[in-house]
Scaffold this active site. Structure first.
Site, PDB file in Angstrom:
ATOM      1  CE  LYS A   1     -16.257 -28.977   6.464  1.00  0.00           C
ATOM      2  NZ  LYS A   1     -16.629 -27.539   5.878  1.00  0.00           N
TER       3      LYS A   1
ATOM      4  CG  ASP B   1     -20.406 -38.921  -6.360  1.00  0.00           C
ATOM      5  OD1 ASP B   1     -21.541 -39.323  -6.173  1.00  0.00           O
ATOM      6  OD2 ASP B   1     -20.207 -37.224  -6.446  1.00  0.00           O
TER       7      ASP B   1
ATOM      8  NE  ARG C   1     -21.114 -29.686   4.937  1.00  0.00           N
ATOM      9  CZ  ARG C   1     -20.266 -30.488   4.104  1.00  0.00           C
ATOM     10  NH1 ARG C   1     -20.653 -31.587   3.695  1.00  0.00           N
ATOM     11  NH2 ARG C   1     -19.396 -30.236   3.335  1.00  0.00           N
TER      12      ARG C   1
HETATM   13  C1  PRP Z   1     -17.717 -36.278  -1.221  1.00  0.00           C
HETATM   14  C2  PRP Z   1     -18.414 -37.383  -0.311  1.00  0.00           C
HETATM   15  C3  PRP Z   1     -17.511 -38.382  -0.721  1.00  0.00           C
HETATM   16  C4  PRP Z   1     -16.597 -37.880  -1.912  1.00  0.00           C
HETATM   17  C5  PRP Z   1     -17.108 -38.818  -2.869  1.00  0.00           C
HETATM   18  O1  PRP Z   1     -16.967 -35.509  -0.105  1.00  0.00           O
HETATM   19  O2  PRP Z   1     -18.657 -37.328   1.008  1.00  0.00           O
HETATM   20  O3  PRP Z   1     -16.234 -38.413   0.426  1.00  0.00           O
HETATM   21  O4  PRP Z   1     -16.956 -36.590  -2.160  1.00  0.00           O
HETATM   22  O5  PRP Z   1     -16.565 -38.659  -4.472  1.00  0.00           O
HETATM   23  P1  PRP Z   1     -15.872 -39.530  -5.017  1.00  0.00           P
HETATM   24  O6  PRP Z   1     -16.352 -41.149  -5.009  1.00  0.00           O
HETATM   25  O7  PRP Z   1     -15.803 -39.101  -6.398  1.00  0.00           O
HETATM   26  O8  PRP Z   1     -14.390 -39.751  -4.649  1.00  0.00           O
HETATM   27  P2  PRP Z   1     -16.542 -33.906  -0.178  1.00  0.00           P
HETATM   28  O9  PRP Z   1     -14.979 -34.254  -0.603  1.00  0.00           O
HETATM   29  O10 PRP Z   1     -17.472 -33.200  -1.063  1.00  0.00           O
HETATM   30  O11 PRP Z   1     -16.343 -33.654   1.194  1.00  0.00           O
HETATM   31  P3  PRP Z   1     -17.468 -33.112   2.407  1.00  0.00           P
HETATM   32  O12 PRP Z   1     -17.997 -34.577   2.901  1.00  0.00           O
HETATM   33  O13 PRP Z   1     -16.793 -32.512   3.448  1.00  0.00           O
HETATM   34  O14 PRP Z   1     -18.749 -32.493   1.675  1.00  0.00           O
END
Ligand code: PRP
Length: 179
Positions: A43, A103, A165
Site C-alpha cells: 500500500k 530495504d 501513511r
Molecule cells: C515495504 C515497502 C516495500 C518493501 C521493501 O512494503 O513498501 O515494498 O517493504 O522491503 P524490501 O526491500 O526489504 O523487500 P510492506 O511489505 O511493508 O507493505 P506496505 O507497502 O503495504 O506497507
C-alpha cells in the site's frame, strides 16, 4: 509535526520537487515507448504513484500489486507474499515498478523477475527512498528519489503497524513508539 515523529527527513515541498524531477526524467526516457505501464506496489506506493504519474507527460496505464514483506514489525522478514496480482497482463509492455522504499531489495527482485518471466518488454524500477545500507540482494534501481540510512521512517505512504501513511512528509519515528 506529529508527536511521534523525531524529525522530518523529506518535507512536502522536497517530495513534490523529487516527483517533478523523476517525472521529467521518465518522460524523456520513455518518449519512444508506446506501452508504458506503471505498476504500484501497495500500500505504501499510493501517495507517491499518485503524484509521480501526474508528472509523467506520456500515455500510460496504471496497475497495482499488493505484495507484503514486513508483517507488522519494523524489520523486513524477506518473505514475499503476493496478496493481489495485476488485473491486466504486462506481456510486451514497458513496465515501470513504482516503490515507496527499498530495504533488502527482496520484494523488488522477486517482482522484477516475475514480470520479466511474464513477458514484459522491459522492467525498470523507480523508488522514492532507497535504503542501500539495508540491501541484501543485488538489484538495479533505475530511478531513485533519495538515498537514506537505516532509520525507521514513516509518512507519505510509509507505515508502522499501518499508521502514519497519511502524513504529508517522511519523518523518523521516535524509538519509544516501537520499543
Ligand atoms: C515495504 C515497502 C516495500 C518493501 C521493501 O512494503 O513498501 O515494498 O517493504 O522491503 P524490501 O526491500 O526489504 O523487500 P510492506 O511489505 O511493508 O507493505 P506496505 O507497502 O503495504 O506497507
Amino acid at each position: 509535526m506529529h508527536k511521534d515523529i523525531e524529525k522530518i527527513i523529506l518535507s512536502e515541498t522536497e517530495i513534490a520537487e523529487l516527483c517533478k524531477q523523476l517525472g521529467a526524467q521518465i518522460t524523456k526516457d520513455y518518449a519512444n515507448s508506446e506501452s508504458l505501464t506503471l505498476v504500484g506496489l501497495l500500500k505504501g506506493t499510493v501517495p507517491f504513484i499518485a503524484d509521480l504519474m501526474r508528472e509523467i507527460d506520456l500515455p500510460l496505464t496504471v496497475e497495482y500489486m499488493d505484495v507484503s514483506s514486513y508483517h507488522g514489525g519494523v524489520e523486513s522478514t524477506g518473505e514475499v507474499k503476493i496478496l493481489k496480482d495485476l488485473d491486466t497482463p504486462v506481456a510486451s509492455r514497458d513496465v515501470l515498478i513504482v516503490e515507496d522504499v527499498i530495504d533488502t531489495g527482496k520484494t523488488l527482485k522477486t517482482i522484477v523477475e516475475l514480470l520479466k518471466q511474464r513477458g514484459a518488454n522491459s522492467v525498470k524500477v523507480v523508488t522514492l527512498v532507497d535504503k542501500t545500507i539495508k540491501r541484501i540482494v543485488e538489484l538495479d534501481v533505475d530511478y531513485i528519489g533519495c538515498k537514506m540510512g537505516g532509520e525507521f521512517i514513516v509518512g507519505y505512504g510509509l507505515d508502522y503497524d499501518e499508521l502514519y501513511r497519511n502524513l504529508k512528509y517522511i519523518g523518523v519515528l521516535k524509538e519509544e513508539v516501537y520499543q
